[in-house]
Design a protein around this motif. Structure first.
Motif, PDB file in Angstrom:
ATOM      1  N   VAL A  60     -10.040   1.850  -5.232  1.00 33.28           N
ATOM      2  CA  VAL A  60      -9.257   1.736  -6.463  1.00 33.28           C
ATOM      3  C   VAL A  60      -8.315   0.543  -6.299  1.00 33.28           C
ATOM      4  O   VAL A  60      -7.643   0.417  -5.271  1.00 33.28           O
ATOM      5  CB  VAL A  60      -8.429   3.020  -6.717  1.00 33.28           C
ATOM      6  N   VAL A  61      -8.289  -0.325  -7.309  1.00 24.91           N
ATOM      7  CA  VAL A  61      -7.436  -1.515  -7.264  1.00 24.91           C
ATOM      8  C   VAL A  61      -6.522  -1.499  -8.489  1.00 24.91           C
ATOM      9  O   VAL A  61      -6.994  -1.280  -9.607  1.00 24.91           O
ATOM     10  CB  VAL A  61      -8.274  -2.812  -7.255  1.00 24.91           C
ATOM     11  N   ARG A  62      -5.236  -1.740  -8.260  1.00 22.72           N
ATOM     12  CA  ARG A  62      -4.249  -1.803  -9.345  1.00 22.72           C
ATOM     13  C   ARG A  62      -3.438  -3.093  -9.210  1.00 22.72           C
ATOM     14  O   ARG A  62      -3.468  -3.740  -8.177  1.00 22.72           O
ATOM     15  CB  ARG A  62      -3.311  -0.601  -9.283  1.00 22.72           C
ATOM     16  N   GLY A  63      -2.712  -3.430 -10.236  1.00 20.43           N
ATOM     17  CA  GLY A  63      -1.820  -4.585 -10.178  1.00 20.43           C
ATOM     18  C   GLY A  63      -2.555  -5.911 -10.304  1.00 20.43           C
ATOM     19  O   GLY A  63      -3.619  -6.006 -10.914  1.00 20.43           O
ATOM     20  N   GLY A  64      -2.000  -6.942  -9.684  1.00 19.73           N
ATOM     21  CA  GLY A  64      -2.516  -8.296  -9.805  1.00 19.73           C
ATOM     22  C   GLY A  64      -3.910  -8.502  -9.239  1.00 19.73           C
ATOM     23  O   GLY A  64      -4.634  -9.400  -9.674  1.00 19.73           O
ATOM     24  N   LEU A  65      -4.310  -7.689  -8.277  1.00 14.66           N
ATOM     25  CA  LEU A  65      -5.645  -7.830  -7.689  1.00 14.66           C
ATOM     26  C   LEU A  65      -6.764  -7.476  -8.661  1.00 14.66           C
ATOM     27  O   LEU A  65      -7.909  -7.869  -8.464  1.00 14.66           O
ATOM     28  CB  LEU A  65      -5.780  -6.961  -6.438  1.00 14.66           C
TER      29      LEU A  65
END
Length: 110
Positions: free
Chosen positions: A57-62
């Motif tokens: 799971v990837v959140r934010g600017g990435l």
């Protein structure tokens, strides 16, 4: 030593294109799975190969990096922390899932 608590590092290949989820507040989240390979010799000396699948799971600017550059088959390195959650399936069964919440991502494929 606290920096080493709940830290996961994996290198693997994406099994499918990432799923990008957009929220009403404008934020996004990316979800995908990667396969890591392992091999060993069994008691008869035969080489046994196995793939392990990991949910990422990837959140934010990435998320922008994942959305623009990461596709099925690409080899990547991820670092993050291991999390567990549960949910109820459509037929009412309680399911459990383990995910890596990614804090760092490195593209290894061109």
């Amino acid at each position: 030593m606290n920096a080493l608590r709940n830290k996961v590092q994996l290198i693997g290949r994406l099994g499918q294109d990432p799923e990008i989820i957009s929220f009403t507040d404008g934020n996004k989240m990316a979800k995908f799975s990667i396969a890591t390979d392992d091999s060993y010799k069994d008691k008869d000396g035969n080489k046994v190969e196995r793939a392990y699948w990991h949910n990422i799971v990837v959140r934010g600017g990435l998320v922008k990096v994942v959305e623009n550059y990461i596709t099925k088959g690409k080899e990547i390195a991820v670092e993050g922390k291991l999390t567990n959650r549960s949910y109820e399936s459509a037929n009412g069964e309680k399911r459990y899932i383990t995910e890596v919440v990614c804090s760092e991502l490195l593209m290894l494929s061109k």
